[in-house]
Structure formats: structure tokens, C-alpha cells
Scaffold this active site. Sequence first.
Site, short mmCIF file in Angstrom:
data_model
loop_
_atom_site.label_atom_id
_atom_site.label_comp_id
_atom_site.label_asym_id
_atom_site.label_seq_id
_atom_site.Cartn_x
_atom_site.Cartn_y
_atom_site.Cartn_z
CG PHE A 10 -2.89 -8.65 3.07
CD1 PHE A 10 -3.27 -9.71 3.89
CD2 PHE A 10 -1.60 -8.66 2.55
CE1 PHE A 10 -2.40 -10.75 4.18
CE2 PHE A 10 -0.72 -9.69 2.84
CZ PHE A 10 -1.12 -10.74 3.66
CG ASP A 11 -10.57 -6.30 2.83
OD1 ASP A 11 -10.68 -5.14 2.42
OD2 ASP A 11 -11.37 -6.84 3.61
CG LEU A 12 -7.66 -1.86 6.65
CD1 LEU A 12 -6.30 -2.27 7.21
CD2 LEU A 12 -7.69 -0.35 6.41
#
Length: 227
Positions: A10-12
Site C-alpha cells: 500500500f502507498d500511504l
Amino acid sequence: MRIDKKYILFDLDGTVTDSKRGILKSMQYALKSFGVEIKDEELSSYSFFLGPPLRDSFEILKNRFGLRAKDTETAVAKYREYFVPRGMFENDLYPGIENLLEKLKNQGKIVILATSKVEMYAERILEHFDISKYFDIIAGSELDGRRSKKCDVILYALEQCKALSDEEKAKAAMVGDRNHDIIGAAQAGIDSVGVLYGYGSREELIEGEYEADYIVKDVDELSALLI
């Protein structure tokens, strides 16, 4: 449609949390030190600042406002003066994202955070929202800008999982909202999922040099794809 992946990255910003307010307020604070005044009501027009590595974003602003080449590092330092004590917490979890993370964890998936943000800051943000417990790996950049490109972050995370073989990469997917996530995934040799609830557009996720393998409009669709 559902995909069965072992490693979910996941990107943040724009994917797990809506961090727009804190990031743009930090940018505003940094530019003020150079005599550049951006009104609060104008901040939303700077959404292009969200997503790329921090120094890359300031390079764009440098050209816009005529700052000198050496001003980038000063701007990064001023940005952090605001971001570290305050800006990183001007932030909200996207509705439903914690439930998704919990379900993935309970299914035995390897859940990874792969962000261009400084790793220690990403850790603090996840702890602030009490969601670090869902992540097996938290991967980000160094303070000096090393490992800020998304491909490098992804490979760094997969290395920690001993998942750099083609066979293991086929079991991984990167979830993100900007073309940097899609490009990084393609360069690292894994699939990508573009989310439309973040800061990027459908066009940037599917019309660049690389296009997202999957597109979802919201967290519900993301959950249906991954679970």
C-alpha cells in the site's frame, strides 16, 4: 473480479490516509520562508505536490517560483519544521481502510506499506492511527532522500520478504493513487492497483507509459478485489 495475491503493498498518502491538508500546509510554510505567500484557499490547486518524492515536488515548485537549485534542501528542511510536529497529524484514515487491512491480515496476507515518505515518519503516522499492527513491513525513504523512488521502495520491501524471484513477484500487487505507484510497480515487476479516491485521476493511472493493471473507485471496490 477478485485477485489472489500473497503480498499486498500500500502507498500511504492518498491510499491509506487522506493527508492532503497536512502536506500542503507544510508546503505553504516552507515556501513562506522564501517570500512566497500561498493563501489557504489556494492550497487545493497544489495537489500535484502530493505523491511524488518530496524533493521532486519541490523541484516543480522551484521552477514555478524561480527558486535557486540550492534552495531545494532548504525547502525540505523548512517543510519538516512544520510537518514533523504538526503536519503529519493533520491527516485522516480513509473510511473502511482499517477494516480492509484487518481482513487482509486475518487472511494471512503479507501487508506492506511502500511509501516515498521518510520511513520513520510513516511509522509514526501508522502508530498515530493505531494501524501499524496490520503491517508486516513498513518501507519508506531515508531522510537524505535515498530510496525515495517507488520502484526502489518496492524492491526494498520485497527483499525483506525474500520475495524478489519472479515467482514471488507474481504474487504481489502495489496499491496506489498516483502514476508514481503504477510506474514503480511496473519497473519492479509486479502488478498494480490504481485507486480513484486519492489524489490522482483515472487518466494518469491508465494513460502513461505504464497503466494500472486494475482500477477501483473506492475502498469497497478495493476490498472486493483483494479479499
